[in-house]
Design an enzyme around this catalytic site. Structure first.
Site, PDB file in Angstrom:
ATOM      1  N   PHE A 152       0.802  -1.229   0.000  1.00 26.81           N
ATOM      2  CA  PHE A 152       0.000   0.000   0.000  1.00 26.81           C
ATOM      3  C   PHE A 152       0.827   1.266   0.000  1.00 26.81           C
ATOM      4  O   PHE A 152       0.352   2.330  -0.402  1.00 26.81           O
ATOM      5  CB  PHE A 152      -0.949   0.011   1.221  1.00 26.81           C
ATOM      6  CG  PHE A 152      -0.273   0.386   2.513  1.00 26.81           C
ATOM      7  CD1 PHE A 152      -0.067   1.724   2.837  1.00 26.81           C
ATOM      8  CD2 PHE A 152       0.187  -0.585   3.394  1.00 26.81           C
ATOM      9  CE1 PHE A 152       0.578   2.082   4.018  1.00 26.81           C
ATOM     10  CE2 PHE A 152       0.836  -0.228   4.569  1.00 26.81           C
ATOM     11  CZ  PHE A 152       1.031   1.105   4.875  1.00 26.81           C
ATOM     12  N   LYS A 176      -1.371  -7.212  -9.404  1.00 26.69           N
ATOM     13  CA  LYS A 176      -2.388  -7.020  -8.360  1.00 26.69           C
ATOM     14  C   LYS A 176      -1.874  -5.956  -7.394  1.00 26.69           C
ATOM     15  O   LYS A 176      -0.965  -6.197  -6.613  1.00 26.69           O
ATOM     16  CB  LYS A 176      -2.648  -8.313  -7.575  1.00 26.69           C
ATOM     17  CG  LYS A 176      -3.849  -8.141  -6.651  1.00 26.69           C
ATOM     18  CD  LYS A 176      -3.829  -9.054  -5.461  1.00 26.69           C
ATOM     19  CE  LYS A 176      -3.108  -8.496  -4.273  1.00 26.69           C
ATOM     20  NZ  LYS A 176      -3.720  -7.321  -3.628  1.00 26.69           N
ATOM     21  N   GLU A 179      -4.999  -3.852  -2.116  1.00 26.59           N
ATOM     22  CA  GLU A 179      -6.453  -3.620  -2.058  1.00 26.59           C
ATOM     23  C   GLU A 179      -6.798  -2.318  -1.341  1.00 26.59           C
ATOM     24  O   GLU A 179      -7.904  -1.805  -1.462  1.00 26.59           O
ATOM     25  CB  GLU A 179      -7.151  -4.812  -1.389  1.00 26.59           C
ATOM     26  CG  GLU A 179      -6.700  -5.155   0.029  1.00 26.59           C
ATOM     27  CD  GLU A 179      -5.484  -6.091   0.069  1.00 26.59           C
ATOM     28  OE1 GLU A 179      -4.661  -6.061  -0.861  1.00 26.59           O
ATOM     29  OE2 GLU A 179      -5.367  -6.839   1.061  1.00 26.59           O
ATOM     30  N   CYS A 285       9.577   1.870   3.267  1.00 27.23           N
ATOM     31  CA  CYS A 285      10.517   0.786   3.571  1.00 27.23           C
ATOM     32  C   CYS A 285      11.919   1.341   3.775  1.00 27.23           C
ATOM     33  O   CYS A 285      12.774   0.694   4.342  1.00 27.23           O
ATOM     34  CB  CYS A 285      10.525  -0.235   2.458  1.00 27.23           C
ATOM     35  SG  CYS A 285      11.066   0.475   0.907  1.00 27.23           S
ATOM     36  N   GLU A 392       9.069  -3.855  13.174  1.00 29.79           N
ATOM     37  CA  GLU A 392       8.785  -2.772  12.210  1.00 29.79           C
ATOM     38  C   GLU A 392       7.428  -2.187  12.599  1.00 29.79           C
ATOM     39  O   GLU A 392       6.392  -2.839  12.422  1.00 29.79           O
ATOM     40  CB  GLU A 392       8.724  -3.307  10.780  1.00 29.79           C
ATOM     41  CG  GLU A 392       8.452  -2.195   9.770  1.00 29.79           C
ATOM     42  CD  GLU A 392       8.104  -2.688   8.373  1.00 29.79           C
ATOM     43  OE1 GLU A 392       7.206  -3.532   8.239  1.00 29.79           O
ATOM     44  OE2 GLU A 392       8.734  -2.226   7.415  1.00 29.79           O
TER      45      GLU A 392
HETATM   46  P1  NAD Z   1       1.351  -6.873   2.951  1.00 26.90           P
HETATM   47  O1  NAD Z   1       2.340  -7.975   2.986  1.00 26.90           O
HETATM   48  O2  NAD Z   1       0.247  -6.879   3.941  1.00 26.90           O
HETATM   49  O3  NAD Z   1       0.618  -6.815   1.505  1.00 26.90           O
HETATM   50  C1  NAD Z   1       1.364  -6.694   0.316  1.00 26.90           C
HETATM   51  C2  NAD Z   1       0.593  -7.360  -0.816  1.00 26.90           C
HETATM   52  O4  NAD Z   1       0.520  -8.764  -0.563  1.00 26.90           O
HETATM   53  C3  NAD Z   1      -0.843  -6.866  -0.963  1.00 26.90           C
HETATM   54  O5  NAD Z   1      -1.109  -6.658  -2.328  1.00 26.90           O
HETATM   55  C4  NAD Z   1      -1.653  -8.037  -0.402  1.00 26.90           C
HETATM   56  O6  NAD Z   1      -2.942  -8.147  -0.955  1.00 26.90           O
HETATM   57  C5  NAD Z   1      -0.800  -9.220  -0.812  1.00 26.90           C
HETATM   58  N1  NAD Z   1      -1.001 -10.469  -0.047  1.00 26.90           N
HETATM   59  C6  NAD Z   1      -1.727 -10.663   1.071  1.00 26.90           C
HETATM   60  N2  NAD Z   1      -1.637 -11.961   1.458  1.00 26.90           N
HETATM   61  C7  NAD Z   1      -0.861 -12.598   0.552  1.00 26.90           C
HETATM   62  C8  NAD Z   1      -0.408 -13.955   0.389  1.00 26.90           C
HETATM   63  N3  NAD Z   1      -0.734 -14.898   1.251  1.00 26.90           N
HETATM   64  N4  NAD Z   1       0.394 -14.221  -0.659  1.00 26.90           N
HETATM   65  C9  NAD Z   1       0.769 -13.243  -1.527  1.00 26.90           C
HETATM   66  N5  NAD Z   1       0.368 -11.956  -1.425  1.00 26.90           N
HETATM   67  C10 NAD Z   1      -0.437 -11.639  -0.401  1.00 26.90           C
HETATM   68  O7  NAD Z   1       2.174  -5.508   3.015  1.00 26.90           O
HETATM   69  P2  NAD Z   1       1.615  -4.015   3.159  1.00 26.90           P
HETATM   70  O8  NAD Z   1       1.151  -3.795   4.549  1.00 26.90           O
HETATM   71  O9  NAD Z   1       0.712  -3.687   2.022  1.00 26.90           O
HETATM   72  O10 NAD Z   1       2.960  -3.188   2.895  1.00 26.90           O
HETATM   73  C11 NAD Z   1       3.828  -2.744   3.905  1.00 26.90           C
HETATM   74  C12 NAD Z   1       5.043  -3.637   4.002  1.00 26.90           C
HETATM   75  O11 NAD Z   1       5.751  -3.636   2.761  1.00 26.90           O
HETATM   76  C13 NAD Z   1       6.037  -3.134   5.049  1.00 26.90           C
HETATM   77  O12 NAD Z   1       6.527  -4.236   5.769  1.00 26.90           O
HETATM   78  C14 NAD Z   1       7.138  -2.501   4.214  1.00 26.90           C
HETATM   79  O13 NAD Z   1       8.410  -2.457   4.829  1.00 26.90           O
HETATM   80  C15 NAD Z   1       7.142  -3.399   3.020  1.00 26.90           C
HETATM   81  N6  NAD Z   1       7.764  -2.750   1.867  1.00 26.90           N
HETATM   82  C16 NAD Z   1       8.999  -3.174   1.506  1.00 26.90           C
HETATM   83  C17 NAD Z   1       9.661  -2.570   0.445  1.00 26.90           C
HETATM   84  C18 NAD Z   1      11.043  -3.029   0.055  1.00 26.90           C
HETATM   85  O14 NAD Z   1      11.550  -2.574  -0.950  1.00 26.90           O
HETATM   86  N7  NAD Z   1      11.670  -3.908   0.817  1.00 26.90           N
HETATM   87  C19 NAD Z   1       9.034  -1.534  -0.261  1.00 26.90           C
HETATM   88  C20 NAD Z   1       7.766  -1.133   0.129  1.00 26.90           C
HETATM   89  C21 NAD Z   1       7.134  -1.752   1.204  1.00 26.90           C
END
Ligand code: NAD
Length: 495
Positions: A152, A176, A179, A285, A392
């Site tokens: 997100f 995808k 959401e 991140c 985090e």
């Molecule tokens: P999240 O893991 O909750 O969701 C990310 C995506 O995964 C969404 O599109 C979600 O619908 C999908 N998802 C949910 N369940 C899944 C499953 N079982 N299998 C595959 N996909 C699934 O993360 P978030 O809360 O949207 O994002 C924040 C996180 O992302 C933080 O931890 C942040 O540090 C990390 N992030 C990392 C980087 C990087 O470059 N390392 C960059 C941006 C964000």
């Protein structure tokens, strides 16, 4: 009563209503107002998108690379023309400030620009005369159909870590988005449509976990790019490895800023740190959330001045015209759930004995009573191993630790499970070099608070921050999206 629209999917060059299993409300996190709905698309929807991408692959992968790059130039021009419109939607659905959204769009453009160079970047190499009459060659070929699943916090940039590279190298893609923030990607997909890209090359399926899992497990998906929490990365990595799919999985972070006793530029230091910690309400991140001051004198100074500077941040609805252009503006966190987690972590910090030097709870923003705001929050007297240091928090909560030496500071970083980025502030070349070589993080900063690489350099962490081998952006992206084949050839001399 005004009806709330449900976002459509973009499959095979058409905008289609999702056959959904329900919807999720998309909120403006500043006001709590529902601004749209994300359809919970079905597995059948995923199948249709993957079939479209599969059907488009033979034609697209054999389209000359120069023509594929031309589409990237067109896409860039369309997106640049719509930058302000997209930035505003991004701010509305995600809550980051407008200057932050515009900066994110610049990264979208830069990643697309790098992909314009694919005719250079995708080139292989050869060695004439490896042995008598034998030549060797490495060629980089498109692989097939990729999926990308994004988080997100960067509704525009995270998809564009993947879209331009996957497509310019001759693959097709199903994306995808999160959401929680589908509207920015909807506009960007309209830009892709406007660029004239052939049907099926890029497809967008909205939804939540079910769509993500269907993509991860799909037999017709050859590879997957994922960004999100490390816990989700693990699921993706295990599934992809068991199915022998190529994957990238970029995860969570807790980025440390180390300040050495020699550092004299106190005002610049503090402002650099605070913008790193509070930009995007700490939901980057690459945001720093842990400061390590070396030596008691520097620790005392940093604690005092950092708290003072933290108080200067304006916390408000980032679309409020009265403050929209302010550089030190902080918006809300993404959701009520996220706010609750952050507040629980603050309670935990108090319970485990850290000093709450600045309390961002109980903030009231007039006109935004239903928004998800947390103000800048600072804990001092934090020690490694406390939950508020290990976890985090992904909000505007900063922990300050003290170390007796650079070795101890590096030890704190190297013992942490997350290793996305870290920075040192020093004018001493020896300290800087030691830090660069010994700190175990994927991205290192020296006198910069956010060492986010520009898109022609690779982007990715270490340990639990990156659960894969190949990084994003630049040459790494080209490597990820291509199959490297080696050809050894021999021709006999003709008489
Ligand atoms: P999240 O893991 O909750 O969701 C990310 C995506 O995964 C969404 O599109 C979600 O619908 C999908 N998802 C949910 N369940 C899944 C499953 N079982 N299998 C595959 N996909 C699934 O993360 P978030 O809360 O949207 O994002 C924040 C996180 O992302 C933080 O931890 C942040 O540090 C990390 N992030 C990392 C980087 C990087 O470059 N390392 C960059 C941006 C964000």
């Amino acid at each position: 009563m005004e009806t709330i629209r449900t976002v459509k999917n973009y499959i095979n060059g058409e905008w289609v209503d999702a056959e959904n299993d329900g919807v999720i409300d998309v909120e403006n996190p500043s006001t709590g107002e529902v601004i749209a709905q994300t359809p919970l698309s079905t597995v059948a929807e995923v199948d249709r998108a993957v079939a479209a991408a599969r059907a488009a692959f033979p034609g697209w992968s054999t389209t000359p690379v120069t023509q594929r790059a031309e589409y990237m130039y067109s896409l860039l021009a369309v997106m640049q023309a719509r930058e302000e419109e997209i930035s505003r939607v991004l701010t509305e659905e995600m809550g980051k400030s407008l200057p932050d959204s515009r900066a994110e769009m610049k990264r979208v453009f830069q990643n697309t620009e790098v992909a314009c160079a694919t005719p250079m970047l995708q080139q292989g190499k050869n060695m004439i005369g490896c042995a008598k009459a034998i030549d060797g060659e490495e060629i980089n070929l498109p692989i097939g159909v990729f999926a990308a699943i994004t988080p997100f916090n960067f509704p525009a940039m995270a998809p564009f870590w993947f879209i331009p590279y996957a497509i310019a190298t001759g693959n097709t893609l199903v994306l995808k988005p999160s959401e929680l923030v589908p509207l920015t990607m909807e506009l960007l997909a309209k830009c892709i449509e406007q660029s004239g890209l052939p049907a099926g090359v890029f497809n967008l399926v909205n939804g939540a976990k079910e769509v993500a899992v269907a993509l991860t497990e799909h037999e017709n998906i050859d590879g997957l790019s994922f960004v999100g929490k490390s816990s989700t990365c693990r699921l993706v990595a295990q599934k992809c490895a068991s199915l022998n799919k190529r994957y990238q999985a970029m995860g969570s972070a807790k980025n440390h800023l180390v300040v050495m006793p020699d550092y004299a530029h106190m005002d610049e230091l503090i402002r650099n740190m605070s913008t790193s910690c509070y930009g995007c309400a700490g939901q980057r991140c690459m945001a720093s959330s842990a400061i390590v001051a070396v030596g008691s004198e520097m620790y005392e100074k940093v604690c005092k001045k950092f708290v003072e500077d933290s108080r200067k941040f304006i916390v408000a609805n980032p679309l409020d015209p009265a403050v929209a252009q302010e550089p030190m503006l902080m918006g809300p966190v993404i959701s009520a759930q996220s706010k609750k987690f952050i507040l629980d972590m603050i309670d935990k910090g108090i319970a485990e004995g850290a000093t709450l030097a600045l309390d961002g709870r109980n903030l009231k923003i007039p006109g935004c009573e239903n928004g998800h705001f947390v103000g800048p929050t600072v804990f001092t007297d934090v020690t490694p191993g406390m939950e508020i240091h290990k976890t985090e928090i992904f909000g505007p909560v900063v922990v300050i630790l003290q170390a007796a030496s650079l070795d101890e500071a590096i030890g704190i970083i190297n013992n942490h499970q997350y290793a996305n980025a870290c920075s040192i502030y020093t004018q001493n070349g020896h300290y800087a070099r030691k830090f660069k070589l010994e700190a175990k993080c994927g991205m290192i900063g020296i006198n910069v608070g956010i060492p986010a690489p520009v898109p022609f350099l690779s982007f990715g962490g270490m340990y639990d921050s990156m659960i894969c081998d190949i990084k994003m952006q630049g040459a790494s992206a080209i490597r990820f999206y291509t199959e490297n084949k080696v050809v050894v050839e021999r021709y006999w001399d003709e008489d």
